[in-house]
Design a protein around this motif. Structure first.
Motif, PDB file in Angstrom:
ATOM      1  N   ALA A  47       2.422   1.733  -3.403  1.00 45.63           N
ATOM      2  CA  ALA A  47       1.422   2.236  -4.349  1.00 45.63           C
ATOM      3  C   ALA A  47       1.143   3.717  -4.102  1.00 45.63           C
ATOM      4  O   ALA A  47       1.004   4.498  -5.055  1.00 45.63           O
ATOM      5  CB  ALA A  47       0.132   1.427  -4.228  1.00 45.63           C
ATOM      6  N   GLU A  48       1.066   4.135  -2.837  1.00 41.26           N
ATOM      7  CA  GLU A  48       0.843   5.546  -2.519  1.00 41.26           C
ATOM      8  C   GLU A  48       2.017   6.415  -2.967  1.00 41.26           C
ATOM      9  O   GLU A  48       1.823   7.508  -3.493  1.00 41.26           O
ATOM     10  CB  GLU A  48       0.611   5.718  -1.016  1.00 41.26           C
ATOM     11  CG  GLU A  48      -0.717   5.192  -0.542  1.00 41.26           C
ATOM     12  CD  GLU A  48      -0.820   5.140   0.973  1.00 41.26           C
ATOM     13  OE1 GLU A  48       0.176   5.424   1.669  1.00 41.26           O
ATOM     14  OE2 GLU A  48      -1.909   4.787   1.466  1.00 41.26           O
ATOM     15  N   GLU A  49       3.241   5.924  -2.772  1.00 40.82           N
ATOM     16  CA  GLU A  49       4.413   6.674  -3.208  1.00 40.82           C
ATOM     17  C   GLU A  49       4.433   6.826  -4.721  1.00 40.82           C
ATOM     18  O   GLU A  49       4.734   7.890  -5.247  1.00 40.82           O
ATOM     19  CB  GLU A  49       5.694   5.993  -2.726  1.00 40.82           C
ATOM     20  CG  GLU A  49       5.935   6.136  -1.243  1.00 40.82           C
ATOM     21  CD  GLU A  49       7.098   5.287  -0.752  1.00 40.82           C
ATOM     22  OE1 GLU A  49       7.678   4.509  -1.562  1.00 40.82           O
ATOM     23  OE2 GLU A  49       7.435   5.399   0.434  1.00 40.82           O
ATOM     24  N   GLU A  50       4.112   5.758  -5.423  1.00 40.41           N
ATOM     25  CA  GLU A  50       4.083   5.810  -6.886  1.00 40.41           C
ATOM     26  C   GLU A  50       2.989   6.763  -7.359  1.00 40.41           C
ATOM     27  O   GLU A  50       3.194   7.535  -8.288  1.00 40.41           O
ATOM     28  CB  GLU A  50       3.862   4.408  -7.456  1.00 40.41           C
ATOM     29  CG  GLU A  50       3.856   4.357  -8.958  1.00 40.41           C
ATOM     30  CD  GLU A  50       5.137   4.875  -9.587  1.00 40.41           C
ATOM     31  OE1 GLU A  50       5.048   5.482 -10.676  1.00 40.41           O
ATOM     32  OE2 GLU A  50       6.222   4.707  -9.002  1.00 40.41           O
ATOM     33  N   HIS A  51       1.832   6.716  -6.708  1.00 44.85           N
ATOM     34  CA  HIS A  51       0.740   7.625  -7.045  1.00 44.85           C
ATOM     35  C   HIS A  51       1.190   9.071  -6.815  1.00 44.85           C
ATOM     36  O   HIS A  51       0.934   9.939  -7.651  1.00 44.85           O
ATOM     37  CB  HIS A  51      -0.496   7.306  -6.200  1.00 44.85           C
ATOM     38  CG  HIS A  51      -1.639   8.226  -6.442  1.00 44.85           C
ATOM     39  ND1 HIS A  51      -2.397   8.185  -7.584  1.00 44.85           N
ATOM     40  CD2 HIS A  51      -2.142   9.246  -5.689  1.00 44.85           C
ATOM     41  CE1 HIS A  51      -3.326   9.125  -7.522  1.00 44.85           C
ATOM     42  NE2 HIS A  51      -3.194   9.776  -6.386  1.00 44.85           N
ATOM     43  N   GLY A  52       1.873   9.318  -5.707  1.00 47.23           N
ATOM     44  CA  GLY A  52       2.383  10.658  -5.418  1.00 47.23           C
ATOM     45  C   GLY A  52       3.401  11.111  -6.449  1.00 47.23           C
ATOM     46  O   GLY A  52       3.406  12.273  -6.857  1.00 47.23           O
ATOM     47  N   ARG A  53       4.271  10.205  -6.871  1.00 41.68           N
ATOM     48  CA  ARG A  53       5.263  10.550  -7.898  1.00 41.68           C
ATOM     49  C   ARG A  53       4.587  10.928  -9.211  1.00 41.68           C
ATOM     50  O   ARG A  53       4.986  11.887  -9.874  1.00 41.68           O
ATOM     51  CB  ARG A  53       6.200   9.368  -8.134  1.00 41.68           C
ATOM     52  CG  ARG A  53       7.578   9.543  -7.545  1.00 41.68           C
ATOM     53  CD  ARG A  53       8.542   8.480  -8.025  1.00 41.68           C
ATOM     54  NE  ARG A  53       8.168   7.118  -7.689  1.00 41.68           N
ATOM     55  CZ  ARG A  53       8.311   6.566  -6.498  1.00 41.68           C
ATOM     56  NH1 ARG A  53       8.820   7.270  -5.504  1.00 41.68           N
ATOM     57  NH2 ARG A  53       7.955   5.330  -6.272  1.00 41.68           N
ATOM     58  N   ARG A  54       3.557  10.168  -9.572  1.00 45.28           N
ATOM     59  CA  ARG A  54       2.860  10.455 -10.833  1.00 45.28           C
ATOM     60  C   ARG A  54       2.073  11.757 -10.761  1.00 45.28           C
ATOM     61  O   ARG A  54       1.945  12.460 -11.758  1.00 45.28           O
ATOM     62  CB  ARG A  54       1.917   9.305 -11.186  1.00 45.28           C
ATOM     63  CG  ARG A  54       2.616   8.093 -11.757  1.00 45.28           C
ATOM     64  CD  ARG A  54       1.613   7.113 -12.377  1.00 45.28           C
ATOM     65  NE  ARG A  54       0.432   6.890 -11.579  1.00 45.28           N
ATOM     66  CZ  ARG A  54       0.269   5.919 -10.696  1.00 45.28           C
ATOM     67  NH1 ARG A  54       1.240   5.067 -10.477  1.00 45.28           N
ATOM     68  NH2 ARG A  54      -0.854   5.793 -10.021  1.00 45.28           N
ATOM     69  N   ARG A  55       1.523  12.073  -9.590  1.00 41.05           N
ATOM     70  CA  ARG A  55       0.661  13.247  -9.440  1.00 41.05           C
ATOM     71  C   ARG A  55       1.418  14.508  -9.018  1.00 41.05           C
ATOM     72  O   ARG A  55       0.812  15.570  -8.934  1.00 41.05           O
ATOM     73  CB  ARG A  55      -0.432  12.959  -8.413  1.00 41.05           C
ATOM     74  CG  ARG A  55      -1.313  11.782  -8.718  1.00 41.05           C
ATOM     75  CD  ARG A  55      -2.454  12.115  -9.567  1.00 41.05           C
ATOM     76  NE  ARG A  55      -3.220  13.177  -8.937  1.00 41.05           N
ATOM     77  CZ  ARG A  55      -4.206  13.800  -9.487  1.00 41.05           C
ATOM     78  NH1 ARG A  55      -4.589  13.466 -10.675  1.00 41.05           N
ATOM     79  NH2 ARG A  55      -4.851  14.759  -8.862  1.00 41.05           N
TER      80      ARG A  55
ATOM     81  N   ARG B 115       0.834  -1.201   0.000  1.00 39.08           N
ATOM     82  CA  ARG B 115       0.000   0.000   0.000  1.00 39.08           C
ATOM     83  C   ARG B 115       0.872   1.256   0.000  1.00 39.08           C
ATOM     84  O   ARG B 115       0.629   2.200  -0.752  1.00 39.08           O
ATOM     85  CB  ARG B 115      -0.943  -0.034   1.211  1.00 39.08           C
ATOM     86  CG  ARG B 115      -2.035   0.989   1.171  1.00 39.08           C
ATOM     87  CD  ARG B 115      -3.116   0.786   2.239  1.00 39.08           C
ATOM     88  NE  ARG B 115      -2.627   0.386   3.545  1.00 39.08           N
ATOM     89  CZ  ARG B 115      -2.780  -0.835   4.072  1.00 39.08           C
ATOM     90  NH1 ARG B 115      -3.385  -1.782   3.389  1.00 39.08           N
ATOM     91  NH2 ARG B 115      -2.320  -1.114   5.268  1.00 39.08           N
TER      92      ARG B 115
END
Length: 116
Positions: A38-46, A35
């Motif tokens: 996934a949150e870190e990757e989401h933050g990187r993309r956003r 989790r």
């Protein structure tokens, strides 16, 4: 072959419960790490794109502009605001100092106006 296990049912059930508890703990830790990843990757993309140009502002009423930097300059102070390329060129043309480290004036193709 696996004769190192206890021979009685009570101890075998105890071992099974103990291992089930550990398996639950391990699965929970794996889920937390997945989790977080996934949150870190989401933050990187956003993550918003860094500003191409930044003006460092002073202290006081109106926070007057002090210096123009490119967005990747390591010398930008903590008081800053993003600006467009056109605004950076205008500020430099109006006499605002360019950063001597990132040389934003050269990067923006602003010639030394003082010698004109």
């Amino acid at each position: 072959m696996f004769d190192d296990l206890p021979p009685d049912l009570a101890r075998l059930r105890t071992l099974r419960v103990w291992h089930a508890l550990w398996l639950h703990r391990i699965d929970a830790k794996i889920a937390r790490l997945e989790r977080r990843k996934a949150e870190e990757e989401h933050g990187r993309r956003r993550r918003p794109k860094p500003a191409e140009w930044v003006v460092e502002v002073g202290i006081g009423a109106g926070k007057p502009p002090v210096q123009v930097h490119n967005g990747a300059c390591h010398m930008i102070g903590s008081r800053r605001r993003p600006i467009s390329r056109d605004e950076a060129r205008r500020l430099l043309a109006d006499g605002l100092r360019a950063c001597t480290h990132c040389q934003s004036d050269a990067e923006l193709h602003i010639v030394d106006l003082a010698q004109s």
